[in-house]
Design a protein around this motif. Structure first.
Motif, PDB file in Angstrom:
ATOM      1  N   GLN A 243       0.829  -1.203   0.000  1.00  0.00           N
ATOM      2  CA  GLN A 243       0.000   0.000   0.000  1.00  0.00           C
ATOM      3  C   GLN A 243       0.863   1.252   0.000  1.00  0.00           C
ATOM      4  O   GLN A 243       0.528   2.245  -0.646  1.00  0.00           O
ATOM      5  CB  GLN A 243      -0.951  -0.009   1.202  1.00  0.00           C
ATOM      6  CG  GLN A 243      -2.055  -1.023   1.083  1.00  0.00           C
ATOM      7  CD  GLN A 243      -2.881  -1.158   2.349  1.00  0.00           C
ATOM      8  OE1 GLN A 243      -2.401  -0.917   3.453  1.00  0.00           O
ATOM      9  NE2 GLN A 243      -4.128  -1.568   2.196  1.00  0.00           N
ATOM     10  N   SER A 244       1.978   1.200   0.712  1.00  0.00           N
ATOM     11  CA  SER A 244       2.896   2.327   0.746  1.00  0.00           C
ATOM     12  C   SER A 244       3.508   2.566  -0.632  1.00  0.00           C
ATOM     13  O   SER A 244       3.617   3.712  -1.081  1.00  0.00           O
ATOM     14  CB  SER A 244       3.994   2.066   1.781  1.00  0.00           C
ATOM     15  OG  SER A 244       4.961   3.074   1.738  1.00  0.00           O
ATOM     16  N   VAL A 245       3.887   1.484  -1.305  1.00  0.00           N
ATOM     17  CA  VAL A 245       4.457   1.609  -2.646  1.00  0.00           C
ATOM     18  C   VAL A 245       3.417   2.183  -3.609  1.00  0.00           C
ATOM     19  O   VAL A 245       3.718   3.069  -4.409  1.00  0.00           O
ATOM     20  CB  VAL A 245       4.984   0.247  -3.148  1.00  0.00           C
ATOM     21  CG1 VAL A 245       5.325   0.289  -4.629  1.00  0.00           C
ATOM     22  CG2 VAL A 245       6.200  -0.175  -2.343  1.00  0.00           C
ATOM     23  N   VAL A 246       2.188   1.704  -3.514  1.00  0.00           N
ATOM     24  CA  VAL A 246       1.118   2.204  -4.378  1.00  0.00           C
ATOM     25  C   VAL A 246       0.883   3.693  -4.126  1.00  0.00           C
ATOM     26  O   VAL A 246       0.754   4.482  -5.067  1.00  0.00           O
ATOM     27  CB  VAL A 246      -0.186   1.392  -4.165  1.00  0.00           C
ATOM     28  CG1 VAL A 246      -1.371   2.064  -4.830  1.00  0.00           C
ATOM     29  CG2 VAL A 246      -0.012  -0.024  -4.691  1.00  0.00           C
TER      30      VAL A 246
ATOM     31  N   GLY B  67       3.771  10.151  -7.177  1.00  0.00           N
ATOM     32  CA  GLY B  67       4.703  10.445  -8.264  1.00  0.00           C
ATOM     33  C   GLY B  67       3.983  10.723  -9.566  1.00  0.00           C
ATOM     34  O   GLY B  67       4.340  11.646 -10.306  1.00  0.00           O
ATOM     35  N   LEU B  68       2.954   9.947  -9.864  1.00  0.00           N
ATOM     36  CA  LEU B  68       2.174  10.176 -11.080  1.00  0.00           C
ATOM     37  C   LEU B  68       1.455  11.520 -11.037  1.00  0.00           C
ATOM     38  O   LEU B  68       1.414  12.246 -12.033  1.00  0.00           O
ATOM     39  CB  LEU B  68       1.158   9.048 -11.271  1.00  0.00           C
ATOM     40  CG  LEU B  68       1.700   7.748 -11.822  1.00  0.00           C
ATOM     41  CD1 LEU B  68       0.629   6.664 -11.776  1.00  0.00           C
ATOM     42  CD2 LEU B  68       2.190   7.927 -13.246  1.00  0.00           C
TER      43      LEU B  68
ATOM     44  N   ASP C 130       2.368  14.148  -9.434  1.00  0.00           N
ATOM     45  CA  ASP C 130       3.379  15.182  -9.619  1.00  0.00           C
ATOM     46  C   ASP C 130       3.756  15.319 -11.088  1.00  0.00           C
ATOM     47  O   ASP C 130       3.845  16.433 -11.617  1.00  0.00           O
ATOM     48  CB  ASP C 130       4.623  14.848  -8.779  1.00  0.00           C
ATOM     49  CG  ASP C 130       5.689  15.922  -8.889  1.00  0.00           C
ATOM     50  OD1 ASP C 130       5.353  17.119  -8.713  1.00  0.00           O
ATOM     51  OD2 ASP C 130       6.855  15.572  -9.154  1.00  0.00           O
TER      52      ASP C 130
ATOM     53  N   GLU D  23       3.021   5.857  -2.977  1.00  0.00           N
ATOM     54  CA  GLU D  23       4.179   6.580  -3.493  1.00  0.00           C
ATOM     55  C   GLU D  23       4.097   6.719  -5.015  1.00  0.00           C
ATOM     56  O   GLU D  23       4.387   7.781  -5.563  1.00  0.00           O
ATOM     57  CB  GLU D  23       5.455   5.836  -3.095  1.00  0.00           C
ATOM     58  CG  GLU D  23       6.732   6.554  -3.447  1.00  0.00           C
ATOM     59  CD  GLU D  23       7.969   5.792  -2.997  1.00  0.00           C
ATOM     60  OE1 GLU D  23       9.014   5.961  -3.645  1.00  0.00           O
ATOM     61  OE2 GLU D  23       7.885   5.040  -2.017  1.00  0.00           O
ATOM     62  N   CYS D  24       3.683   5.652  -5.679  1.00  0.00           N
ATOM     63  CA  CYS D  24       3.533   5.704  -7.137  1.00  0.00           C
ATOM     64  C   CYS D  24       2.438   6.689  -7.544  1.00  0.00           C
ATOM     65  O   CYS D  24       2.609   7.457  -8.497  1.00  0.00           O
ATOM     66  CB  CYS D  24       3.211   4.316  -7.689  1.00  0.00           C
ATOM     67  SG  CYS D  24       4.592   3.165  -7.609  1.00  0.00           S
ATOM     68  N   LYS D  25       1.330   6.684  -6.832  1.00  0.00           N
ATOM     69  CA  LYS D  25       0.240   7.617  -7.135  1.00  0.00           C
ATOM     70  C   LYS D  25       0.702   9.061  -6.957  1.00  0.00           C
ATOM     71  O   LYS D  25       0.384   9.926  -7.771  1.00  0.00           O
ATOM     72  CB  LYS D  25      -0.972   7.342  -6.245  1.00  0.00           C
ATOM     73  CG  LYS D  25      -1.760   6.135  -6.660  1.00  0.00           C
ATOM     74  CD  LYS D  25      -2.979   5.962  -5.764  1.00  0.00           C
ATOM     75  CE  LYS D  25      -3.831   4.797  -6.195  1.00  0.00           C
ATOM     76  NZ  LYS D  25      -5.033   4.637  -5.350  1.00  0.00           N
TER      77      LYS D  25
END
Length: 67
Positions: free
Chosen positions: A30-33, A39-40, A42, A35-37
């Motif tokens: 969930q943390s990785v998801v 980043g996207l 941004d 972080e990816c969201k």
């Protein structure tokens, strides 16, 4: 022997430990998801900013070429 194997599969401590391990893995995922969201989002903001600024830059170039 089969009864022993079945008992091992139903070992409460083992099940709780596996459950805890899976919860940790889920939290990491969930943390990785998240972080990816972020980043996207941004990248999308930066791309939108460029899309807005490009026509302005083109207008400046066109007006400079006309002058």
């Amino acid at each position: 022997m089969i009864n022993e194997m079945l008992q091992d599969d139903w070992d409460a401590e083992k099940i709780v430990r596996q459950q805890d391990e899976l919860k940790v893995k889920l939290l990491r995922a969930q943390s990785v998801v998240a972080e990816c969201k972020a980043g996207l989002a941004d990248l999308e903001r930066r791309l939108e900013g460029r899309a807005i600024s490009l026509p302005i830059d083109e207008r400046h170039r066109n007006s400079a070429a006309n002058n």
